[in-house]
Design a protein around this motif. Structure first.
Motif, PDB file in Angstrom:
ATOM      1  N   PHE A 122       0.859  -1.183   0.000  1.00 36.84           N
ATOM      2  CA  PHE A 122       0.000   0.000   0.000  1.00 36.84           C
ATOM      3  C   PHE A 122       0.897   1.236   0.000  1.00 36.84           C
ATOM      4  N   GLY A 125      -2.188   5.601  -1.398  1.00 37.99           N
ATOM      5  CA  GLY A 125      -3.534   5.255  -1.833  1.00 37.99           C
ATOM      6  C   GLY A 125      -3.598   4.138  -2.845  1.00 37.99           C
ATOM      7  N   LEU A 126      -2.445   3.654  -3.329  1.00 39.48           N
ATOM      8  CA  LEU A 126      -2.414   2.564  -4.303  1.00 39.48           C
ATOM      9  C   LEU A 126      -2.267   1.232  -3.578  1.00 39.48           C
ATOM     10  N   GLN A 127      -3.139   0.291  -3.905  1.00 43.20           N
ATOM     11  CA  GLN A 127      -3.021  -1.062  -3.377  1.00 43.20           C
ATOM     12  C   GLN A 127      -2.157  -1.883  -4.328  1.00 43.20           C
ATOM     13  N   SER A 138      -4.086  -1.332  -7.867  1.00 42.86           N
ATOM     14  CA  SER A 138      -5.493  -0.929  -7.922  1.00 42.86           C
ATOM     15  C   SER A 138      -5.786   0.104  -6.842  1.00 42.86           C
ATOM     16  N   GLN A 139      -6.987   0.660  -6.892  1.00 39.86           N
ATOM     17  CA  GLN A 139      -7.489   1.589  -5.878  1.00 39.86           C
ATOM     18  C   GLN A 139      -8.917   1.202  -5.510  1.00 39.86           C
ATOM     19  N   TYR A 142     -10.274   2.790  -2.286  1.00 40.54           N
ATOM     20  CA  TYR A 142     -10.584   4.194  -2.504  1.00 40.54           C
ATOM     21  C   TYR A 142     -11.864   4.346  -3.320  1.00 40.54           C
ATOM     22  N   THR A 143     -12.061   3.478  -4.315  1.00 35.05           N
ATOM     23  CA  THR A 143     -13.257   3.525  -5.144  1.00 35.05           C
ATOM     24  C   THR A 143     -14.507   3.268  -4.319  1.00 35.05           C
ATOM     25  N   TYR A 191      -7.760  11.724  -9.060  1.00 35.19           N
ATOM     26  CA  TYR A 191      -6.803  10.935  -8.286  1.00 35.19           C
ATOM     27  C   TYR A 191      -6.923   9.449  -8.615  1.00 35.19           C
ATOM     28  N   LEU A 192      -8.130   9.016  -8.943  1.00 34.97           N
ATOM     29  CA  LEU A 192      -8.362   7.609  -9.262  1.00 34.97           C
ATOM     30  C   LEU A 192      -7.739   7.215 -10.596  1.00 34.97           C
ATOM     31  N   SER A 195      -4.567   4.719 -11.373  1.00 36.79           N
ATOM     32  CA  SER A 195      -4.591   3.280 -11.648  1.00 36.79           C
ATOM     33  C   SER A 195      -5.733   2.886 -12.574  1.00 36.79           C
ATOM     34  N   GLY A 235      -7.955  -3.025 -12.060  1.00 39.57           N
ATOM     35  CA  GLY A 235      -6.712  -2.298 -11.845  1.00 39.57           C
ATOM     36  C   GLY A 235      -5.703  -2.679 -12.909  1.00 39.57           C
TER      37      GLY A 235
END
Length: 400
Positions: A122, A125-127, A138-139, A142-143, A191-192, A195, A235
């Motif tokens: 992590f 904010g990016l997984q 992916s995010q 956050y989504t 921001y999304l 990814s 993602g």
């Protein structure tokens, strides 16, 4: 790896004085001040002082600093190398030999107070999920938070972020909506796109109307959220052991903007089959032909590829004659023809550096059929079948 109280490690060069902090006052000398030797949080010099301290320490221990990205440090030992990427007080590192990682960890813990975070999963904010097949980014978390925040958890989903039969314009006669909420939704979606490049064009198009949003614009934004609702777990996938070659795709939507008839440029860059860079941007001037719009878009792609070539040199990777794939024969001919014809005089000189790069064999511009033009997804709304096909070829897929 995380540095505890990173800014407190910075040594400042200037004379800086602070008033006596609460709890440390000398009541007999209330007008005295303290002279700082090290940085404090809130001090303007603190970030620079911390970077100077850290970079000096790494350079003294055999690292070399990146020429383009100065937050990158490389250590080489024989055939092996260690890469260290700095982001304020967070440090990401990896090596071709595990022993180099262990030595680096021991080196840093001996100089600074550190906390080891383990394998990267992590970041900002990016997984990040690492497995034998490759790396997933992916995010999805956050989504889910966005869908809950804006109350779009219920309702139907859609297969594309934008309908092909809808043209968005200023809609001056439309009913206004809450500007603050609209801008908040756009900021969240932008921001999304770190990814989710599949929503980039739709988000950038809606972002053009933040100054005076109407109900039609809000409906377009909500459609993006409904698309995300059905693709939460999607993602980027970066497969392991891919061929390491640099290439780019360039496309444009000629006069696609209804209000000012400006074209939209779209481009994406790959390392092998791994998507690493993408953009969608309205051109600054009105193009007089499809060839000019495509040529300007290819010039934007060329600048990105040249920057990537210089950046990848810090990773000891070199590329020559990097290909750009374009689906317009006329723009390819303009780039390859050294003669400056009268028909191209209307194109601004700053875009003709593409022709110079082609002549010097830094860039090679090639034709690609329209059905294989991956940059289409960044310039215009597509049908469900075409959109799904390009999305898969970009490496955007469902992540378990």
């Amino acid at each position: 790896m995380d540095v505890k109280s990173a800014f407190l490690n910075g040594l400042i060069q200037e004379e800086v004085y602070v008033k006596q902090p609460p709890g440390f006052e000398i009541f007999s000398r209330p007008n005295d001040v303290y002279k700082l030797k090290k940085a404090l949080y809130g001090l303007k010099q603190a970030p620079r002082a911390w970077y100077d301290r850290l970079s000096s320490f790494l350079l003294q221990n055999g690292f070399t600093r990146g020429k383009v990205d100065t937050t990158l440090f490389v250590f080489e030992k024989g055939q092996d190398c260690l890469l260290v990427q700095i982001y304020v007080d967070d440090i990401i590192f990896g090596a071709t030999n595990e022993s180099l990682c262990k030595k680096f960890s021991k080196l840093m813990q001996g100089e600074f107070e550190m906390s080891m975070m383990g394998e990267l999963n992590f970041f900002l904010g990016l997984q990040i999920k690492q497995c034998q097949e490759g790396i997933y980014i992916s995010q999805s978390k956050y989504t889910k938070e966005l869908l809950k925040k804006y109350g779009i958890e219920e309702g139907r989903t859609v297969s594309t972020p934008m309908a092909t039969n809808v043209k968005i314009d200023k809609d001056e006669k439309g009913k206004p909506v809450d500007e603050s909420k609209y801008r908040s939704m756009i900021d969240s979606l932008l921001y999304l796109t770190a990814s989710r490049p599949d929503i980039l064009h739709a988000v950038c198009l809606c972002a053009r109307f933040q100054s005076n949003p109407k109900e039609s614009h809000m409906s377009a934004v909500k459609r993006i959220f409904r698309y995300l609702k059905g693709t939460i777990q999607y993602g980027l996938f970066y497969p392991k052991n891919e061929i390491f070659s640099l290439k780019g795709y360039s496309d444009s939507d000629y006069a696609g903007n209804i209000d000012d008839r400006k074209s939209t440029s779209g481009s994406c860059q790959f390392l092998g089959d791994c998507l690493v860079s993408w953009f969608s941007k309205k051109q600054n001037c009105v193009s007089l032909s499809t060839a000019e719009a495509e040529y300007i878009s290819a010039a934007f792609c060329c600048t990105q590829l040249l920057w990537m070539k210089q950046t990848l040199a810090d990773y000891k990777c070199s590329f020559e004659n990097v290909p750009i794939f374009c689906d317009n024969i006329s723009s390819i001919n303009i780039a390859q023809n050294p003669v400056h014809h009268n028909r191209t005089k209307h194109i601004e000189i700053r875009h003709h550096f593409l022709r110079d790069c082609v002549s010097k064999q830094k860039i090679e511009i090639s034709f690609v059929p329209s059905q294989d033009q991956l940059a289409d997804i960044f310039t215009k709304p597509l049908s469900s079948e075409t959109f799904a096909s390009i999305r898969a070829r970009l490496g955007i897929m469902h992540i378990e």
